[in-house]
Each structure stands twice: as C-alpha cells, then as structure tokens.
Design a protein around this motif. Structure first.
Motif, short mmCIF file in Angstrom:
data_model
loop_
_atom_site.label_atom_id
_atom_site.label_comp_id
_atom_site.label_asym_id
_atom_site.label_seq_id
_atom_site.Cartn_x
_atom_site.Cartn_y
_atom_site.Cartn_z
N ALA A 235 -33.07 -41.14 24.24
CA ALA A 235 -34.34 -40.71 24.85
C ALA A 235 -34.58 -41.33 26.22
N ARG B 185 -34.66 -39.45 29.63
CA ARG B 185 -35.88 -38.88 30.23
C ARG B 185 -36.40 -39.79 31.34
N SER C 95 -38.20 -32.41 28.62
CA SER C 95 -37.67 -31.72 27.44
C SER C 95 -37.47 -32.68 26.28
N LYS C 96 -37.24 -32.08 25.14
CA LYS C 96 -36.96 -32.88 23.94
C LYS C 96 -35.47 -33.17 23.90
N GLY C 97 -35.01 -33.73 22.80
CA GLY C 97 -33.60 -34.10 22.66
C GLY C 97 -32.67 -32.91 22.67
N GLU D 90 -33.94 -30.62 19.33
CA GLU D 90 -34.32 -31.65 18.36
C GLU D 90 -35.26 -32.64 19.04
N PRO D 91 -36.12 -33.29 18.28
CA PRO D 91 -36.97 -34.33 18.89
C PRO D 91 -36.10 -35.40 19.52
N ALA D 92 -36.53 -35.92 20.66
CA ALA D 92 -35.77 -36.97 21.34
C ALA D 92 -35.68 -38.20 20.43
#
Length: 132
Positions: free
Chosen positions: A69, A72, A122-124, A128-130
């Motif tokens: 994460a 980011r 953005s997410k992961g 998928e969630p980061a």
C-alpha cells in the motif's frame, strides 16, 4: 476524541493556516523578486528533479507490483515532482524551440503525474483492497 484524531485535526489546522499565511508571502515575493537572476548549479538542479522522478517511478513500481500500500505514497510524491518539473520546464524556457521542447516534456510529465495520481487514489491490485 482519540489522540490520533486530535493530531490529525491539528495537522489539518496547520495546513489550512499555512495556506492562508502563504498568500501575503506570495504578494511579497511578487513585489520583491527580480525578474532575472543568475543560477549556479543549474544542471544539478534539473538532474536532481529527474533523479527524484526516476526514483519515485522505480519505488512506486516495485512497491505496487508487490501489492504494498505504500506505493500510493510514492505515487503521490512522484506526481508532485512531475508537476513541479513540468512547471519549471515551462516557466524557465525562452520562446522558440526550447519552449516547444518544454511543452512536449511537460505533456509527458503531465501523463506521468496523471498515472501516479490514478495509482495513489486506487485500491490494491486487481481491485482488491490495498494491503496494510
């Protein structure tokens, strides 16, 4: 209110206050800075921006491909450096061929900044969630 929320609130108040205090400072600069100056280490300054941009791109790619994460954060910082580089490209180039080259460079840097902003927001991987 938790300690973290209080700290976040004070950090936001500090940022807002800084924005307000920067306005009179910008007026002072506009009225007092010379329109021309001689710059020492000019090439070092420009190469330094490109080194920061390259390191930011590399760090973001490595972290992002690992699903970390923190990509980011590096993407956000890299976007800022790209915008800064484009700004100085455009504002320091004389009219003519150098400005045309600067515009081309600024367009490329704007594209890089846009990709970095996309990644920062953005997410992961694959939606998928980061990861934390």
């Amino acid at each position: 209110m938790t300690r973290t929320r209080r700290l976040k609130r004070w950090a936001l108040i500090l940022l807002g206050s800084s924005a307000v205090l920067l306005v009179p400072w910008m007026v002072v600069l506009a009225l007092t800075l010379p329109t021309r100056t001689e710059v020492h280490n000019w090439s070092l300054a420009w190469i330094g921006l490109d080194v920061l941009m390259a390191l930011g791109c590399a760090a973001t790619a490595v972290l992002g491909l690992r699903g970390d994460a923190r990509a980011r954060l590096t993407a956000s910082a890299t976007a800022s450096v790209a915008v800064l580089d484009a700004w100085f490209d455009l504002t320091t180039s004389p009219v003519g061929t150098e400005l045309a080259v600067a515009v081309g460079s600024a367009v490329a840097e704007a594209g890089l900044a846009a990709a970095c902003v996309f990644l920062a927001l953005s997410k992961g991987r694959h939606g998928e969630p980061a990861s934390r």
